[in-house]
Design a protein around this motif. Structure first.
Motif, PDB file in Angstrom:
ATOM      1  N   ILE A 162      23.317 -11.032   3.193  1.00 42.55           N
ATOM      2  CA  ILE A 162      22.275 -11.861   2.590  1.00 42.55           C
ATOM      3  C   ILE A 162      20.956 -11.125   2.488  1.00 42.55           C
ATOM      4  CG2 ILE A 162      23.228 -14.093   3.177  1.00 42.55           C
ATOM      5  CD1 ILE A 162      21.625 -14.164   5.648  1.00 42.55           C
ATOM      6  N   PHE A 163      20.796 -10.061   3.268  1.00 42.10           N
ATOM      7  CA  PHE A 163      19.553  -9.315   3.168  1.00 42.10           C
ATOM      8  C   PHE A 163      19.520  -8.389   1.968  1.00 42.10           C
ATOM      9  CE2 PHE A 163      17.344 -10.530   6.891  1.00 42.10           C
ATOM     10  CZ  PHE A 163      18.319 -10.936   7.768  1.00 42.10           C
ATOM     11  N   ALA A 164      20.644  -8.347   1.227  1.00 42.54           N
ATOM     12  CA  ALA A 164      20.713  -7.354   0.152  1.00 42.54           C
ATOM     13  C   ALA A 164      19.745  -7.664  -0.973  1.00 42.54           C
ATOM     14  CB  ALA A 164      22.144  -7.288  -0.385  1.00 42.54           C
ATOM     15  N   THR A 165      19.611  -8.932  -1.316  1.00 43.85           N
ATOM     16  CA  THR A 165      18.802  -9.225  -2.494  1.00 43.85           C
ATOM     17  C   THR A 165      17.369  -9.579  -2.152  1.00 43.85           C
ATOM     18  OG1 THR A 165      19.574 -11.492  -2.360  1.00 43.85           O
ATOM     19  CG2 THR A 165      20.703 -10.025  -3.903  1.00 43.85           C
ATOM     20  N   ILE A 166      17.038  -9.582  -0.880  1.00 41.46           N
ATOM     21  CA  ILE A 166      15.672  -9.980  -0.528  1.00 41.46           C
ATOM     22  C   ILE A 166      14.750  -8.790  -0.701  1.00 41.46           C
ATOM     23  CG2 ILE A 166      14.179 -10.808   1.292  1.00 41.46           C
ATOM     24  CD1 ILE A 166      16.402 -12.340   2.423  1.00 41.46           C
ATOM     25  N   PRO A 167      13.744  -8.917  -1.545  1.00 44.12           N
ATOM     26  CA  PRO A 167      12.786  -7.820  -1.703  1.00 44.12           C
ATOM     27  C   PRO A 167      11.715  -7.890  -0.636  1.00 44.12           C
ATOM     28  CG  PRO A 167      12.292  -9.563  -3.254  1.00 44.12           C
ATOM     29  CD  PRO A 167      13.432 -10.046  -2.431  1.00 44.12           C
ATOM     30  N   PHE A 168      11.504  -6.797   0.067  1.00 40.06           N
ATOM     31  CA  PHE A 168      10.510  -6.841   1.136  1.00 40.06           C
ATOM     32  C   PHE A 168       9.112  -6.514   0.644  1.00 40.06           C
ATOM     33  CE2 PHE A 168      13.422  -7.823   4.344  1.00 40.06           C
ATOM     34  CZ  PHE A 168      14.594  -7.182   4.040  1.00 40.06           C
ATOM     35  N   ALA A 169       9.033  -6.001  -0.556  1.00 42.67           N
ATOM     36  CA  ALA A 169       7.745  -5.741  -1.210  1.00 42.67           C
ATOM     37  C   ALA A 169       8.084  -5.598  -2.672  1.00 42.67           C
ATOM     38  CB  ALA A 169       7.101  -4.479  -0.655  1.00 42.67           C
ATOM     39  N   PRO A 170       7.111  -5.679  -3.559  1.00 44.04           N
ATOM     40  CA  PRO A 170       7.485  -5.529  -4.973  1.00 44.04           C
ATOM     41  C   PRO A 170       8.192  -4.205  -5.205  1.00 44.04           C
ATOM     42  CG  PRO A 170       5.190  -6.146  -4.754  1.00 44.04           C
ATOM     43  CD  PRO A 170       5.706  -5.963  -3.372  1.00 44.04           C
ATOM     44  N   GLY A 171       9.445  -4.281  -5.538  1.00 44.71           N
ATOM     45  CA  GLY A 171      10.192  -3.060  -5.811  1.00 44.71           C
ATOM     46  C   GLY A 171      10.868  -2.479  -4.594  1.00 44.71           C
ATOM     47  N   LEU A 172      10.686  -3.052  -3.436  1.00 38.94           N
ATOM     48  CA  LEU A 172      11.249  -2.482  -2.220  1.00 38.94           C
ATOM     49  C   LEU A 172      12.340  -3.408  -1.717  1.00 38.94           C
ATOM     50  CD1 LEU A 172      10.532  -0.046  -0.366  1.00 38.94           C
ATOM     51  CD2 LEU A 172       9.404  -1.674   1.104  1.00 38.94           C
ATOM     52  N   GLY A 173      13.549  -3.105  -2.017  1.00 35.44           N
ATOM     53  CA  GLY A 173      14.654  -3.943  -1.568  1.00 35.44           C
ATOM     54  C   GLY A 173      15.929  -3.189  -1.822  1.00 35.44           C
ATOM     55  N   VAL A 174      17.013  -3.737  -1.357  1.00 33.70           N
ATOM     56  CA  VAL A 174      18.272  -3.025  -1.539  1.00 33.70           C
ATOM     57  C   VAL A 174      18.748  -3.189  -2.968  1.00 33.70           C
ATOM     58  CG1 VAL A 174      20.664  -2.912  -0.842  1.00 33.70           C
ATOM     59  CG2 VAL A 174      18.905  -3.254   0.861  1.00 33.70           C
ATOM     60  N   ALA A 175      18.841  -4.447  -3.418  1.00 32.39           N
ATOM     61  CA  ALA A 175      19.356  -4.665  -4.774  1.00 32.39           C
ATOM     62  C   ALA A 175      18.701  -5.920  -5.306  1.00 32.39           C
ATOM     63  CB  ALA A 175      20.875  -4.828  -4.735  1.00 32.39           C
ATOM     64  N   TRP A 196       5.167 -11.658   0.234  1.00 35.78           N
ATOM     65  CA  TRP A 196       4.294 -10.596   0.708  1.00 35.78           C
ATOM     66  C   TRP A 196       2.835 -10.800   0.347  1.00 35.78           C
ATOM     67  CZ3 TRP A 196       8.521  -9.336  -2.546  1.00 35.78           C
ATOM     68  CH2 TRP A 196       8.237  -9.440  -3.903  1.00 35.78           C
ATOM     69  N   SER A 197       2.484 -11.927  -0.189  1.00 34.96           N
ATOM     70  CA  SER A 197       1.081 -12.074  -0.582  1.00 34.96           C
ATOM     71  C   SER A 197       0.265 -12.415   0.652  1.00 34.96           C
ATOM     72  CB  SER A 197       0.930 -13.165  -1.634  1.00 34.96           C
ATOM     73  OG  SER A 197       1.193 -14.424  -1.061  1.00 34.96           O
ATOM     74  N   GLY A 198      -0.855 -11.788   0.776  1.00 30.12           N
ATOM     75  CA  GLY A 198      -1.717 -12.034   1.908  1.00 30.12           C
ATOM     76  C   GLY A 198      -2.934 -11.146   1.780  1.00 30.12           C
ATOM     77  N   PRO A 199      -3.978 -11.480   2.539  1.00 30.54           N
ATOM     78  CA  PRO A 199      -5.187 -10.660   2.411  1.00 30.54           C
ATOM     79  C   PRO A 199      -4.937  -9.240   2.866  1.00 30.54           C
ATOM     80  CG  PRO A 199      -5.347 -12.152   4.258  1.00 30.54           C
ATOM     81  CD  PRO A 199      -4.110 -12.534   3.523  1.00 30.54           C
ATOM     82  N   GLY A 200      -5.697  -8.341   2.334  1.00 28.36           N
ATOM     83  CA  GLY A 200      -5.562  -6.958   2.750  1.00 28.36           C
ATOM     84  C   GLY A 200      -4.906  -6.118   1.673  1.00 28.36           C
ATOM     85  N   PRO A 201      -4.754  -4.845   1.948  1.00 28.85           N
ATOM     86  CA  PRO A 201      -4.199  -3.942   0.939  1.00 28.85           C
ATOM     87  C   PRO A 201      -2.729  -4.208   0.674  1.00 28.85           C
ATOM     88  CG  PRO A 201      -4.563  -2.799   3.007  1.00 28.85           C
ATOM     89  CD  PRO A 201      -5.177  -4.141   3.178  1.00 28.85           C
ATOM     90  N   GLU A 202      -2.245  -3.584  -0.393  1.00 30.93           N
ATOM     91  CA  GLU A 202      -0.881  -3.798  -0.873  1.00 30.93           C
ATOM     92  C   GLU A 202       0.158  -3.456   0.173  1.00 30.93           C
ATOM     93  OE1 GLU A 202      -0.643  -5.477  -4.652  1.00 30.93           O
ATOM     94  OE2 GLU A 202       1.037  -4.491  -3.673  1.00 30.93           O
ATOM     95  N   TRP A 203      -0.061  -2.341   0.879  1.00 27.93           N
ATOM     96  CA  TRP A 203       0.986  -1.866   1.771  1.00 27.93           C
ATOM     97  C   TRP A 203       1.141  -2.759   2.989  1.00 27.93           C
ATOM     98  CZ3 TRP A 203      -1.219  -0.830   6.419  1.00 27.93           C
ATOM     99  CH2 TRP A 203      -2.580  -0.479   6.421  1.00 27.93           C
ATOM    100  N   LEU A 204       0.221  -3.718   3.155  1.00 26.54           N
ATOM    101  CA  LEU A 204       0.408  -4.671   4.255  1.00 26.54           C
ATOM    102  C   LEU A 204       1.396  -5.772   3.893  1.00 26.54           C
ATOM    103  CD1 LEU A 204      -2.969  -5.549   5.972  1.00 26.54           C
ATOM    104  CD2 LEU A 204      -0.920  -4.651   7.003  1.00 26.54           C
ATOM    105  N   GLY A 205       1.820  -5.787   2.644  1.00 25.14           N
ATOM    106  CA  GLY A 205       2.692  -6.850   2.171  1.00 25.14           C
ATOM    107  C   GLY A 205       3.903  -7.123   3.038  1.00 25.14           C
ATOM    108  N   PRO A 206       4.749  -6.093   3.310  1.00 25.30           N
ATOM    109  CA  PRO A 206       5.914  -6.335   4.165  1.00 25.30           C
ATOM    110  C   PRO A 206       5.536  -6.892   5.522  1.00 25.30           C
ATOM    111  CG  PRO A 206       6.122  -4.227   3.061  1.00 25.30           C
ATOM    112  CD  PRO A 206       4.771  -4.738   2.734  1.00 25.30           C
ATOM    113  N   GLY A 207       4.370  -6.476   6.045  1.00 27.46           N
ATOM    114  CA  GLY A 207       3.935  -7.021   7.321  1.00 27.46           C
ATOM    115  C   GLY A 207       3.707  -8.515   7.240  1.00 27.46           C
ATOM    116  N   TRP A 208       3.031  -8.951   6.187  1.00 29.04           N
ATOM    117  CA  TRP A 208       2.818 -10.381   6.009  1.00 29.04           C
ATOM    118  C   TRP A 208       4.135 -11.120   5.856  1.00 29.04           C
ATOM    119  CZ3 TRP A 208      -1.330 -12.439   7.531  1.00 29.04           C
ATOM    120  CH2 TRP A 208      -2.560 -11.766   7.404  1.00 29.04           C
ATOM    121  N   PHE A 209       5.044 -10.479   5.126  1.00 30.02           N
ATOM    122  CA  PHE A 209       6.349 -11.084   4.916  1.00 30.02           C
ATOM    123  C   PHE A 209       7.043 -11.323   6.251  1.00 30.02           C
ATOM    124  CE2 PHE A 209       9.623 -12.818   2.848  1.00 30.02           C
ATOM    125  CZ  PHE A 209      10.556 -12.047   2.185  1.00 30.02           C
TER     126      PHE A 209
END
Lengths: 386, 326, 204
Positions: free
Chosen positions: B90-103, B256-269
């Motif tokens: 089930i983790f295959a299709t979940i994107p952890f950041a825009p463009g960052l995911g398995v499939a 992944w939306s949250g305050p701060g820079p883009e690369w913090l996205g997965p952290g917010w997620f």
């Protein structure tokens, strides 16, 4: 067609094959060692065979070999969850035969200990019952730990009064063994207030809780006729509409000096018994406060302190003394023969008589309800098997 | 980086990350539950119990693998794996950041539903292969329950799909740029509540965990498993809960939306997924459980009609908005 | 027996309905569910009640019934036990065995064994002792892997008496608490370090 035999009552259920399942003496919803042989059809229980005796320790024979000074320390082992009330019955029986007067202060201290013990016992009941219904990994365990946390406070009180946490030896023939240490009343008042608030928390967690009510409303209904036929007592009786409380009907040890309500509910199901016990919490705390406010000065025993083991001799006679324990009527029938040891002691355990209602109310329910019913009947097998 | 290498590395990284997070999520649950019960959780093994999951994993690996004599061996041995694999997929299709995911499939959420339905097979295999009356009873109840609650789960999750207009998970996440779907008036909150309820029930968590009721069916369908097989089943269960938490965070809480820079996205997620997980845990440790017939009644009589109506209402709202409603 | 005039029987359902606030069925359910979750959340932020034993121990109350020990007399330093065997007779599980040794000046206990593994910690032996020789300690730490270590002989009992802190309760103090009216004094006078707070006994 319903067949009723002395040991087993079966409900006629037009189902498929019957399955015998053993809820053995060791099971995780432990109320002690109790074996129920359930006859199931699908998920519905059609027959219950209760097997007891796994905790028999020959208390009644033991009482014949121990003197009146020694036995109260052992009496707590019958109903070990409500140890104070167990000792109470024995010493009252001895005092009734020997016509021994108990000073007023001792009577008040006895009442206070008994009522604090009732609160502690009901706390344990609530915790274990919710744990049976909710699971050790789930909401039940949460309520269990809260109740145990509060029970520890009461046990701490007893510990500073008596020195022990479970088997007290507080009562003795003629009065009580210990007087209050300095500062105990203040701690007691604080504890009582704290527990009062916490009981409000439990009520807010459980009272209208749909999950809780779904588990216990309409489950295990003891009708009023059944309650009066079968020899149950205590919250089981009061949850089925019978307003019978020994503290009111047959007051002992100055209970008539205190103002408290006796809760009664008419629906007779598990939820009713839960409601009864929750009100009993508050009433017991009320009694404790009244005792602390009105505690008279004086000796705590009409007999001198223990100097030898055969000090207390009770003249020939017999008496049955009963008290209202947290589970119902705890009674002790003593036959004294003039020596320092009783000739015969018969113990009426409240849970033993309460268990007799199980074959009447369990059949017809699902297996999961058996646990809820057992919990609301609240047996303690030290009392059942003695 | 050549495509084939990415295809190999991404699943490897995600898989290991998931297993790592799952082991520590058990510790998080234990500490959280303990604090709610006025006690501390694991404390001695490592500072504040931080090495406890490792100790548990080592213990399970070293335990004797007891197979019941009359068990159906192929079924019994395969069941943990059949149970675990879908929980990992089930983790295959979940994107952890825009463009960052398995499939990032364009039918991402459909894949999630389909695959997570497969674990029922593994569950039933476990109950059947154990050759144990009580395991079988519990497995049958579990299949019943999971199927009943998968439907409201799907319908509740379809509400954000309708609102976003796409089955692709990254699209749904992107569509929450302005407003997280949980804050969507009325529909969002109701869908969120239905989602959480269905998640709790579909994963056999209290108050719907009658199949593991210790009072009669100790440990339910897993009762005959010990050692590493039990570890796999536990891993699968917690991975499923985690996957649903991630899905919930993505569908309702803006991924992944949250305050701060883009690369913090997965952290917010991750934070939002942990919030979902703690929500499920909080519910678990607050309520007593209800009987299995009551659980099924709740699903079929209450939750399913409610989520159907909600879906209908969402469709109406979406069409009304698309036609230029105010 | 005088019955109080207040209402003595309470209807539980009426009490509960009086406590409940108004609302539709759904709102009552929602409020109850949220209320339960709020309670667990509240407890999340309370301090845990765990005592980090054995790093920290809790304070034992004065009267704690812990390990048993024999003590020496304060002024002379001699053994307080006179071998009278009263504790042996009073012990309900009969775990104490004493042999008396008679000398011209006073009696001693020749041997004194106490089977701690069967002891019930009921404190009857402490209460009955005429010379306050046997007392209980404010400690229970005697877990061993070998049951024979729990068969305490006289030397062991004396060693325990020197090792731990004594409980407040001794035979004379316990007996004094229970005397007939003319012997009863305020307990506060017996508590070490506490100010006498209670009034004197009204009956002289």
């Amino acid at each position: 067609m319903t067949t009723a035999s002395p040991a087993r009552l079966e409900v006629d259920y037009a189902g498929s094959e019957r399955l015998t399942m053993n809820m053995g003496p060791q099971h995780p919803s432990a109320h002690g060692v109790f074996r129920a042989v359930l006859t199931l059809e699908g998920e519905t229980v059609v027959g219950v065979d209760a097997v007891i005796g796994y905790l028999h320790r020959c208390h009644e024979k033991l009482a014949e070999t121990l003197t009146y000074a020694q036995y109260p320390s052992i009496a707590s082992k019958t109903d070990y969850v409500a140890a104070m009330t167990s000792e109470f019955a024995y010493v009252r029986a001895a005092e009734t035969i020997g016509k021994i007067e108990v000073p007023k202060r001792a009577q008040y201290l006895r009442v206070m200990a008994a009522e604090l013990q009732r609160v502690a016992s009901h706390l344990l009941w609530l915790g274990t019952w919710c744990m049976d219904m909710g699971g050790a990994l789930g909401g039940g365990a949460t309520i269990f730990l809260y109740c145990i946390r509060e029970r520890e406070l009461i046990l701490d009180l007893f510990e500073s009064l008596v020195g022990a946490r479970l088997l007290y030896g507080f009562y003795q023939v003629g009065g009580v063994r210990y007087d209050l240490p300095a500062g105990w009343t203040a701690t007691c008042r604080e504890t009582v207030d704290l527990i009062d608030r916490r009981i409000g928390e439990y009520e807010s967690m459980l009272d209208d809780n749909p999950f809780f009510m779904a588990r216990c409303q309409g489950v295990g209904v003891i009708s009023r006729e059944l309650a009066e036929d079968v020899g149950i007592s205590g919250p089981l009786l009061r949850g089925s509409g019978v307003a019978w409380d020994l503290r009111r009907a047959d007051p002992y040890s100055s209970y008539e000096d205190f103002q408290f309500l006796v809760p009664v509910e008419s629906s007779g199901d598990c939820f009713a018994r839960y409601g009864v016990r929750m009100v009993e919490f508050r009433e017991s705390l009320k009694i404790v406060r009244q005792v602390l406010d009105g505690l008279p000065e004086g000796p705590v025993s009409s007999r001198p302190g223990l100097k030898s083991v055969a000090q207390t001799r009770i003249p020939k006679g017999e008496a049955y003394a009963r008290i209202e324990g947290p589970r119902g009527e705890v009674g002790c029938y003593l036959t004294a023969d003039g020596s320092a040891k009783p000739y015969r002691m018969k113990w009426r355990g409240a849970s033993f008589s309460n268990l007799s209602v199980l074959p009447h109310i369990i059949p017809g329910h699902k297996v999961a309800d058996v646990v809820a019913i057992m919990g609301s009947v609240d047996p303690v097998f030290g009392e059942v098997d003695r | 980086m050549p495509e084939s290498l990415t295809l190999l590395i991404a699943p490897f990284v995600v898989l290991n990350a998931v297993i790592g997070i799952v082991t520590y999520v058990t510790l998080l649950e234990r500490k959280f539950a303990a604090r709610m019960q006025s006690r501390i959780g694991p404390y001695r093994v490592g500072p504040h119990g931080l090495l406890q999951p490792i100790a548990d994993a080592l213990k399970l690996m070293m335990k004797e693998d007891i197979v019941p004599a009359a068990a159906d061996r192929p079924v019994y041995n395969l069941a943990p794996i059949v149970f675990l694999l879908p929980c990992m997929f089930i983790f295959a299709t979940i994107p952890f950041a825009p463009g960052l995911g398995v499939a990032d499939l364009n039918i991402g959420i459909l894949f999630f539903f389909a695959i997570s339905g497969m674990e029922i097979v593994g569950l039933f295999m476990a109950g059947w292969g154990s050759n144990n009356k009580y395991a079988l009873l519990s497995a049958m109840r579990a299949v019943n329950q999971v199927i009943s609650y998968d439907l409201p789960f799907i319908f509740a999750a379809l509400t954000p799909v309708l609102l976003a207009g796409s089955l692709r998970l990254s699209d749904i996440a992107a569509a929450q740029d302005g407003l997280w779907f949980v804050f969507y008036p009325v529909i969002g909150q109701l869908a969120f509540i239905a989602f959480v309820l269905s998640t709790v029930a579909a994963e056999n968590r209290a108050p719907f965990d009658i199949l593991e009721a210790e009072s009669e069916l100790v440990a339910g369908f897993r009762v005959e498993y010990s050692g590493m097989k039990f570890a796999l089943i536990q891993l699968g269960e917690y991975a499923h809960i985690l996957g649903s938490s991630f899905l919930g965070a993505l569908l309702f809480l803006g991924a992944w939306s949250g305050p701060g820079p883009e690369w913090l996205g997965p952290g917010w997620f991750l934070l939002k997924a942990m919030f979902m997980f703690l929500l499920v845990t909080w519910i678990r440790w607050s309520f007593v459980r209800i009987r299995v017939d009551q659980i099924l009644a709740l699903s079929w009589k209450a939750l399913l009609p409610a989520t159907l109506l909600l879906l209908l209402a969402t469709a109406v709202v979406v069409v009304w908005r698309a036609n230029g409603g105010a | 027996m005088a019955a109080p005039e207040v209402q003595t029987v309470a209807d539980v359902r009426a009490l509960r309905d009086a406590r409940r606030t108004e609302g539709t069925e759904v709102s009552v359910i929602v409020r109850a569910v949220l209320g339960a979750m709020r309670m667990t959340l509240r407890n999340l932020f309370r301090k845990p009640v765990t005592v980090h034993y054995p790093d920290k121990t809790r304070v034992y109350p004065d009267r704690y019934r812990g390990l048993l020990a024999l003590v020496y007399e304060k002024d002379t330093g001699e053994e307080a036990c006179i071998g009278c065997r009263l504790c042996e007779y009073v012990c309900p599980p009969a775990v104490i065995k004493v042999e008396m040794l008679k000398t011209e000046k006073r009696n001693y206990a020749k041997t004194f064994t106490l089977e701690l593994y069967a002891c019930e910690f009921c404190e009857l032996c402490v209460q009955v002792c005429p010379t306050d020789a046997i007392v209980m300690m404010k400690s229970f730490d005697l877990a061993t892997a070998d049951r024979r270590e729990l068969l305490l002989d006289k030397d062991r009992l004396h060693a325990i008496g020197l090792q731990h802190e004594r409980s407040w309760a001794t035979g004379n103090r316990l007996r004094d608490m229970q005397g007939p009216p003319k012997q009863a004094r305020t307990v506060a006078e017996h508590t070490p370090g506490a100010a006498p707070a209670a009034k004197e006994s009204s009956e002289a």
